[in-house]
Design a protein around this motif. Structure first.
Motif, PDB file in Angstrom:
ATOM      1  N   ILE A   1       1.365  -1.400  -0.506  1.00  0.00           N
ATOM      2  CA  ILE A   1      -0.231  -0.006  -0.227  1.00  0.00           C
ATOM      3  C   ILE A   1       0.703   1.623  -0.358  1.00  0.00           C
ATOM      4  CG2 ILE A   1      -1.925   1.426   1.759  1.00  0.00           C
ATOM      5  CD1 ILE A   1      -3.136  -1.203   2.205  1.00  0.00           C
ATOM      6  N   TYR A   2       2.133   1.533   0.883  1.00  0.00           N
ATOM      7  CA  TYR A   2       3.171   2.752   0.762  1.00  0.00           C
ATOM      8  C   TYR A   2       3.452   2.338  -0.848  1.00  0.00           C
ATOM      9  CZ  TYR A   2       6.725   5.677   2.530  1.00  0.00           C
ATOM     10  OH  TYR A   2       8.015   5.807   2.485  1.00  0.00           O
ATOM     11  N   PHE A   3       4.244   1.621  -1.020  1.00  0.00           N
ATOM     12  CA  PHE A   3       4.314   1.764  -2.520  1.00  0.00           C
ATOM     13  C   PHE A   3       3.331   1.948  -3.786  1.00  0.00           C
ATOM     14  CE2 PHE A   3       8.032  -1.220  -1.608  1.00  0.00           C
ATOM     15  CZ  PHE A   3       9.021  -0.485  -1.143  1.00  0.00           C
ATOM     16  N   ARG A   4       2.053   1.508  -3.428  1.00  0.00           N
ATOM     17  CA  ARG A   4       0.996   2.603  -4.646  1.00  0.00           C
ATOM     18  C   ARG A   4       0.989   3.496  -4.055  1.00  0.00           C
ATOM     19  NH1 ARG A   4      -1.645   4.701  -6.993  1.00  0.00           N
ATOM     20  NH2 ARG A   4      -3.608   3.709  -8.601  1.00  0.00           N
ATOM     21  N   PHE A   5       0.548   4.552  -2.976  1.00  0.00           N
ATOM     22  CA  PHE A   5       0.073   5.635  -2.374  1.00  0.00           C
ATOM     23  C   PHE A   5       0.587   6.090  -1.781  1.00  0.00           C
ATOM     24  CE2 PHE A   5      -3.744   2.707  -2.436  1.00  0.00           C
ATOM     25  CZ  PHE A   5      -4.643   3.315  -3.611  1.00  0.00           C
ATOM     26  N   PHE A   6       2.053   6.167  -1.981  1.00  0.00           N
ATOM     27  CA  PHE A   6       3.518   7.115  -0.954  1.00  0.00           C
ATOM     28  C   PHE A   6       3.209   7.146  -0.166  1.00  0.00           C
ATOM     29  CE2 PHE A   6       4.607   8.276  -5.317  1.00  0.00           C
ATOM     30  CZ  PHE A   6       4.993   7.776  -5.866  1.00  0.00           C
TER      31      PHE A   6
ATOM     32  N   PHE B   1       3.493   6.342 -21.546  1.00  0.00           N
ATOM     33  CA  PHE B   1       3.163   5.901 -19.545  1.00  0.00           C
ATOM     34  C   PHE B   1       3.800   6.646 -19.500  1.00  0.00           C
ATOM     35  CE2 PHE B   1       0.874   1.001 -20.489  1.00  0.00           C
ATOM     36  CZ  PHE B   1      -0.085   2.437 -21.117  1.00  0.00           C
ATOM     37  N   VAL B   2       3.604   7.314 -18.454  1.00  0.00           N
ATOM     38  CA  VAL B   2       4.576   7.646 -16.819  1.00  0.00           C
ATOM     39  C   VAL B   2       4.133   6.625 -15.666  1.00  0.00           C
ATOM     40  CG1 VAL B   2       5.012  10.013 -18.552  1.00  0.00           C
ATOM     41  CG2 VAL B   2       2.984   9.650 -17.280  1.00  0.00           C
ATOM     42  N   ALA B   3       4.936   7.402 -15.247  1.00  0.00           N
ATOM     43  CA  ALA B   3       4.796   6.441 -13.561  1.00  0.00           C
ATOM     44  C   ALA B   3       5.259   7.176 -12.353  1.00  0.00           C
ATOM     45  CB  ALA B   3       4.986   5.002 -13.814  1.00  0.00           C
ATOM     46  N   ASP B   4       5.213   7.565 -11.235  1.00  0.00           N
ATOM     47  CA  ASP B   4       6.129   8.271  -9.908  1.00  0.00           C
ATOM     48  C   ASP B   4       5.702   7.455  -9.553  1.00  0.00           C
ATOM     49  OD1 ASP B   4       6.136  11.127 -11.384  1.00  0.00           O
ATOM     50  OD2 ASP B   4       4.160  11.332 -10.380  1.00  0.00           O
ATOM     51  N   VAL B   5       7.685   6.569  -9.086  1.00  0.00           N
ATOM     52  CA  VAL B   5       7.935   5.184  -8.157  1.00  0.00           C
ATOM     53  C   VAL B   5       8.903   5.786  -6.768  1.00  0.00           C
ATOM     54  CG1 VAL B   5       9.097   2.896  -8.260  1.00  0.00           C
ATOM     55  CG2 VAL B   5       7.515   4.223 -10.095  1.00  0.00           C
ATOM     56  N   LEU B   6       8.587   4.952  -6.130  1.00  0.00           N
ATOM     57  CA  LEU B   6       9.354   5.486  -4.899  1.00  0.00           C
ATOM     58  C   LEU B   6      11.278   4.680  -4.961  1.00  0.00           C
ATOM     59  CD1 LEU B   6       7.035   5.115  -1.480  1.00  0.00           C
ATOM     60  CD2 LEU B   6       8.229   7.171  -2.791  1.00  0.00           C
ATOM     61  N   PRO B   7      12.117   5.661  -4.898  1.00  0.00           N
ATOM     62  CA  PRO B   7      12.810   5.373  -4.909  1.00  0.00           C
ATOM     63  C   PRO B   7      13.492   4.314  -3.907  1.00  0.00           C
ATOM     64  CG  PRO B   7      13.701   7.513  -4.271  1.00  0.00           C
ATOM     65  CD  PRO B   7      12.050   7.066  -4.749  1.00  0.00           C
ATOM     66  N   SER B   8      12.613   3.037  -3.082  1.00  0.00           N
ATOM     67  CA  SER B   8      12.625   2.174  -2.368  1.00  0.00           C
ATOM     68  C   SER B   8      12.030   0.670  -2.808  1.00  0.00           C
ATOM     69  CB  SER B   8      12.306   2.592  -0.872  1.00  0.00           C
ATOM     70  OG  SER B   8      11.374   2.810  -0.726  1.00  0.00           O
TER      71      SER B   8
ATOM     72  N   MET C   1       9.836  -2.701  -8.595  1.00  0.00           N
ATOM     73  CA  MET C   1       8.741  -2.301  -9.932  1.00  0.00           C
ATOM     74  C   MET C   1       9.563  -0.737 -10.617  1.00  0.00           C
ATOM     75  SD  MET C   1       5.627  -1.364 -10.692  1.00  0.00           S
ATOM     76  CE  MET C   1       4.915  -1.654  -9.329  1.00  0.00           C
ATOM     77  N   THR C   2      10.566  -0.041 -10.094  1.00  0.00           N
ATOM     78  CA  THR C   2      11.614   0.144 -10.831  1.00  0.00           C
ATOM     79  C   THR C   2      12.027  -0.724 -11.985  1.00  0.00           C
ATOM     80  OG1 THR C   2      13.410   0.199  -9.715  1.00  0.00           O
ATOM     81  CG2 THR C   2      12.000   2.943  -9.745  1.00  0.00           C
TER      82      THR C   2
ATOM     83  N   GLN D   1      13.086   5.964 -19.986  1.00  0.00           N
ATOM     84  CA  GLN D   1      13.541   6.688 -19.274  1.00  0.00           C
ATOM     85  C   GLN D   1      13.203   7.558 -17.964  1.00  0.00           C
ATOM     86  OE1 GLN D   1      12.942  10.724 -22.114  1.00  0.00           O
ATOM     87  NE2 GLN D   1      14.783  10.110 -23.221  1.00  0.00           N
ATOM     88  N   SER D   2      14.396   8.095 -17.407  1.00  0.00           N
ATOM     89  CA  SER D   2      13.907   7.747 -15.655  1.00  0.00           C
ATOM     90  C   SER D   2      14.919   9.384 -14.966  1.00  0.00           C
ATOM     91  CB  SER D   2      14.407   7.069 -14.589  1.00  0.00           C
ATOM     92  OG  SER D   2      15.583   5.996 -14.847  1.00  0.00           O
ATOM     93  N   GLN D   3      13.920   9.905 -14.592  1.00  0.00           N
ATOM     94  CA  GLN D   3      14.364  11.078 -13.744  1.00  0.00           C
ATOM     95  C   GLN D   3      14.556  11.342 -12.027  1.00  0.00           C
ATOM     96  OE1 GLN D   3      13.504  14.518 -16.210  1.00  0.00           O
ATOM     97  NE2 GLN D   3      10.767  14.672 -15.333  1.00  0.00           N
ATOM     98  N   PHE D   4      14.815  11.792 -11.080  1.00  0.00           N
ATOM     99  CA  PHE D   4      14.511  12.188  -9.849  1.00  0.00           C
ATOM    100  C   PHE D   4      13.872  13.378  -9.649  1.00  0.00           C
ATOM    101  CE2 PHE D   4      16.055  12.433  -5.723  1.00  0.00           C
ATOM    102  CZ  PHE D   4      15.042  11.507  -4.931  1.00  0.00           C
ATOM    103  N   ALA D   5      13.075  13.375  -9.111  1.00  0.00           N
ATOM    104  CA  ALA D   5      12.723  15.005  -8.787  1.00  0.00           C
ATOM    105  C   ALA D   5      11.648  14.511  -7.099  1.00  0.00           C
ATOM    106  CB  ALA D   5      11.604  15.646  -9.798  1.00  0.00           C
ATOM    107  N   ASP D   6      11.662  15.898  -6.382  1.00  0.00           N
ATOM    108  CA  ASP D   6      10.885  16.059  -5.573  1.00  0.00           C
ATOM    109  C   ASP D   6      10.455  14.035  -4.543  1.00  0.00           C
ATOM    110  OD1 ASP D   6       9.667  18.603  -5.898  1.00  0.00           O
ATOM    111  OD2 ASP D   6       8.519  17.412  -7.553  1.00  0.00           O
ATOM    112  N   GLY D   7      11.634  13.819  -4.730  1.00  0.00           N
ATOM    113  CA  GLY D   7      11.786  12.338  -3.887  1.00  0.00           C
ATOM    114  C   GLY D   7      10.917  10.930  -4.134  1.00  0.00           C
ATOM    115  N   VAL D   8      10.829  11.543  -5.697  1.00  0.00           N
ATOM    116  CA  VAL D   8      10.150  10.306  -6.473  1.00  0.00           C
ATOM    117  C   VAL D   8      11.527  10.309  -8.113  1.00  0.00           C
ATOM    118  CG1 VAL D   8       7.574  10.023  -5.874  1.00  0.00           C
ATOM    119  CG2 VAL D   8       8.264  11.251  -7.821  1.00  0.00           C
ATOM    120  N   VAL D   9      10.787   8.433  -8.666  1.00  0.00           N
ATOM    121  CA  VAL D   9      11.735   8.338  -9.350  1.00  0.00           C
ATOM    122  C   VAL D   9      10.297   8.707 -10.723  1.00  0.00           C
ATOM    123  CG1 VAL D   9      12.865   6.940 -11.462  1.00  0.00           C
ATOM    124  CG2 VAL D   9      13.528   6.877  -8.836  1.00  0.00           C
TER     125      VAL D   9
END
Length: 885
Positions: free
Chosen positions: A46-51, A133-140, A144-145, A156-164
């Motif tokens: 749940i945490y990984f899905r909804f941060f 498609f775009v997806a925001d994924v937690l670095p941990s 999923m990454t 492609q991926s980029q890191f910003a605001d604490g998410v990939v």
């Protein structure tokens, strides 16, 4: 307006561990299903899905997640039985961009659910015009990454605001296709492995009556000494065949991997649901009374497959003989055949249950062995394609035998066979060659292509097609025990002049190259054979040894010399040894570590007559020569191909056709379409008078041709006037043809192509079963009457194009034979490649005829073309996301 539910997105799929699941779009009535699914998720998922933490979903959130429009907001769920186990969704955030998110129940993570859901969501998104498609994924969330990076699409991926932020281009790439096919291969192979290597078996319907189907299977399981518990299920009996019986599957104490179902058809569905609740992994349904019994039985058969797949089970059958695995670690005989062949290197698939027992007996009579055996019966679920996926990787199988009565997905079969045959020979008998019919009850339609086309497509895939069951085993015993030949040279050594002559004649008839035969005489012994065999060793690629003494001789000593030669030379040696069939004990190489079992490599197969030996060898030589050729590639045309423009033409033609079934099919401008693929069609100007013809000739340039505007009429003898060099010639030609064809005929004037030339015909059809198929033949009346035509699946490789040209019987006319000058075959092959690419890339083009095409010394000239499009064309049968039939 209420959103239209896209039923065509529903699919049964095979997961990475061999189980199955059902995928479908989410619906508002799935609210309780979603709540139950969410309640089983771990806090981490749940945490990984909804941060962040979210113990439960509110009613508003549930309504939002389950109510979608199937265009801008789409969600697909995976169900197993009555439970949701995963969901994937996208929400459009731009005209061609959407945000994607996954959620898989913890207990089902690692089973490949997310990857197959991604394939289906991508297909749905592209259908709605989404390309990214775009997806925001937690670095941990490393899983999923990694999943997004391994999806096979450009990422492609980029890191910003604490998410990939992951960005995926949904356009198909070679890598994405390879990833999809590799996942399909592993999943389907694993699903068959689960069936053939069970740790425990239950027989449901194991009655106490001797000779009953259930008890027969039970006794055969016990007789084979299956390495695991066997559980009979009987409602009243306490024991069956001396084994403790259970009243139901659910009453069994231990786990059950495989269920053999032998109850009346009316009770099978209840048994399947009970097996599913027990956690059974696979079903073999030997019961009859399904598709072969009529419409009611067919409905029951479809429901059987639906229920089984919904609960994660694959099904062999119904109405089948069963399955077997001779591996000493398994010893599975879940069939109605009391006697199985010994352990061997041959995998055997038979659709016919009735014929299966006889086929197994034939294998045993020849002294051959098998690795595994599957009789699919009505082939409602598990098919030959599934077995190809399994046998390709099975280290215990060297040769694959298929007895086919129908083909469910011929294009997929061709793809799998082409890949597998590079390492393991596939030998096929296909029934119904003349009728193209299939047995009642099979979950596959009759094929629409002629049988000659099917043979050509088998050949393209590297499959050895034989005419009958005798040849199936003749070829199999040579492939299983002798090496492949390096060429076409055949040495014949014989103690009979007459039999040697028969062997040489058979070699020549089969396209082999016989070396001068060594005729040793009726009294030849082991020493004579030794000298002759040693002399042949350097001159021949394969040896046919004939030993038919008029009176009993030293057969054992001669046999020892044959085995010695086969072992030392490393070249295939086959025999007509005293007229015996199979693997005589004298010609066997002992096989360890299974004494008395399958003959070892180097054992020599024997045939009753030398012609039969040569016929089997000829099949193997053709296969070996094809396999030794380097892999072919599809060359790119020298000039630019405008695929997008061609697709726009087809789409516009379909759109302008209107609605209704009759309006779906229409003819479009073939010249404009072919021009997008670099093919120039010479214009033909319709004329209604002699003077119009003269004017047209002046515009086109002299000399010209006058013919009927209808290509079918042009094929009639005398319906074309060639080499017209002035106005008077055109006027006379017009008068002659109107007198011959009638005053209402429409004639056409066309520039005269270079001469001399050979007339050929190139066609492409979008076959509902095989997809795009390209055909080639000569255009003269004799060739058309004789059906002298070759076929290949599109897209064509350079080798396919060359084989098409050379496969027709009249091919020598293109290469300078029979007094004809050689023509520009490379230009013809280039034309075939372009047509093949067009046919493959434009499934809306249901038929394309290039007729006539003149091939001269300096090029190939398309003088006539016709194209038909159809809005109702189905997607390619082997394209798109993975799904079961």
């Amino acid at each position: 307006m209420e959103p239209q539910y896209p039923a065509h997105w529903e699919a049964d799929v095979v997961l990475a561990d061999g189980g199955t699941a059902h995928l479908r779009p989410i619906r508002p009535e799935d609210a309780d299903l979603l709540r139950a699914f969410y309640s089983r998720l771990s806090d981490q998922s749940i945490y990984f899905r909804f941060f962040g933490p979210r113990p439960r979903l509110s009613d508003r959130e549930v309504a939002w997640f389950t109510t979608v429009d199937y265009v801008n907001r789409v969600a697909l769920i995976a169900t197993l039985g009555t439970e949701m186990v995963a969901v994937v969704r996208y929400d459009r955030v731009g005209e061609q961009e959407a945000e994607v998110a996954f959620l898989v129940e913890d207990a089902h993570q690692g089973r490949g659910v997310a990857s197959v859901l991604m394939e289906h969501l991508r297909a749905a998104a592209r259908e709605q015009g989404i390309t990214t498609f775009v997806a925001d994924v937690l670095p941990s969330n490393s899983r999923m990454t990694a999943f997004f990076r391994q999806a096979g699409y450009t990422a492609q991926s980029q890191f910003a605001d604490g998410v990939v932020r992951m960005t995926l281009d949904l356009a198909s790439t070679e890598t994405s296709r390879e990833v999809t096919l590799a996942r399909e291969h592993r999943a389907e192979a694993r699903s068959i492995e689960r069936l053939l290597t069970p740790a425990s078996v239950v027989v449901v319907g194991a009655g106490r009556e001797a000779g009953g189907i259930g008890q027969t299977v039970l006794r055969n399981l016990l007789g084979a000494d299956f390495n695991g518990p066997v559980y009979p299920v009987h409602r009243q009996a306490r024991a069956v065949a001396g084994v403790r019986a259970y009243r139901s599957v659910s009453a069994i104490d231990g786990e059950v991997d495989l269920a053999v179902v032998a109850v009346p058809a009316e009770g099978v569905l209840d048994v399947v649901e009970e097996c599913a609740r027990k956690g059974v992994k696979g079903l073999v349904v030997v019961s009859s009374g399904f598709g072969e019994s009529g419409p009611e039985g067919r409905e029951r058969q479809d429901e059987l497959v639906r229920i089984a797949r919904a609960y994660g089970l694959r099904v062999v059958g119904p109405n089948c003989l069963g399955i077997a695995n001779t591996d000493p670690a398994v010893r599975l005989n879940a069939t109605l055949a009391a006697r199985l062949p010994g352990r061997g290197r041959v995998g055997f698939f038979s659709q016919s249950g009735a014929l299966g027992t006889a086929l197994l007996q034939r294998v045993a009579q020849r002294g051959m062995g098998i690795s595994t055996f599957v009789s699919a019966g009505n082939r409602a679920d598990v098919s030959g394609n599934d077995l190809l996926q399994y046998w390709e990787e099975d280290p215990a199988t060297d040769v694959i035998l298929l007895y086919l009565e129908s083909l469910g997905n011929p294009r997929k079969f061709a793809r799998l066979a082409r890949r597998t045959s590079r390492t393991k020979p596939i030998v096929v008998v296909k029934s119904g060659g003349m009728t193209q019919g299939v047995p009642v009850g099979h979950a596959a339609p009759a094929l629409r292509l002629p049988d000659s086309a099917l043979s050509a497509l088998f050949e393209q895939a590297g499959v050895i097609r034989v005419d009958d069951l005798t040849q199936l085993f003749d070829v199999a015993q040579l492939l299983a025990y002798q090496p492949l030949p390096a060429g076409r040279r055949v040495g014949v050594v014989s103690n009979s002049d007459a039999l040697a002559l028969l062997a040489e004649d058979a070699c020549l008839a089969a396209g082999l190259e016989p070396c001068p035969a060594a005729n040793l005489g009726a009294r030849a012994g082991a020493a004579d054979y030794r000298r002759a065999l040693d002399e042949l060793g350097d001159r021949a690629d394969a040896i046919v040894a004939i030993y038919m003494p008029p009176v009993p001789g030293n057969a054992a000593e001669v046999a020892a010399e044959l085995v010695r030669t086969a072992t030392e030379t490393g070249k295939p040696l086959l025999a007509t040894f005293e007229g015996r069939l199979g693997m005589p004990p004298e010609l066997r190489v002992p096989h360890q570590p299974v004494p008395g079992g399958d003959p070892g490599k180097g054992s020599i197969p024997s045939y009753p007559a030398p012609e039969e030996a040569v016929r089997a060898l000829a099949h193997v030589v053709r296969y070996a020569c094809g396999r030794d050729r380097p892999p072919a590639t599809t060359p790119e045309p020298a000039d630019t191909v405008d695929t997008a423009g061609a697709r726009a033409l087809v789409a516009k033609a379909i759109e302008s056709a209107g609605t209704g079934e009759s309006a779906a099919t229409r003819t479009i401008d073939a010249a404009d379409l072919l021009a997008r693929y670099g093919v120039d069609v010479w214009p033909a100007v319709p004329v209604r008078s002699a003077e119009e013809g003269v004017a047209a000739a002046g515009r086109l340039g002299w000399p010209v041709v006058v013919r009927s505007a209808d290509p079918e009429v042009t094929h009639r003898a005398g319906a074309v006037r060639l080499g017209l060099s002035d106005a008077d010639d055109v006027r006379r030609a017009y008068e002659d043809l109107t007198a011959l064809l009638g005053p209402d005929v429409t004639l056409a004037v066309q520039r005269m192509a270079p001469q001399p030339a050979v007339t050929v015909v190139v066609r492409a059809v979008d076959d509902p079963d095989f997809g795009a198929v390209v055909s080639f033949g000569l255009g003269d009346v004799t060739a058309r009457l004789l059906g002298d035509e070759a076929h290949r699946l599109a897209p064509l490789t350079g080798r396919d194009a060359a084989d098409l040209v050379r496969s027709v019987r009249a091919a020598p006319l293109l290469f300078g034979g029979h007094g004809y000058p050689p023509v520009a075959v490379p230009a013809l092959e280039d034309l075939l490649l372009r047509v093949g690419r067009l046919a493959d890339e434009l499934p809306g083009v249901t038929r394309l005829d290039l007729d006539p095409v003149l091939v001269a010394e300096d090029g190939a000239y398309v003088l006539g073309a016709r194209a038909v499009v159809n809005a109702a064309t189905a997607p390619r049968p082997d394209r798109g996301p993975r799904r079961l039939r």
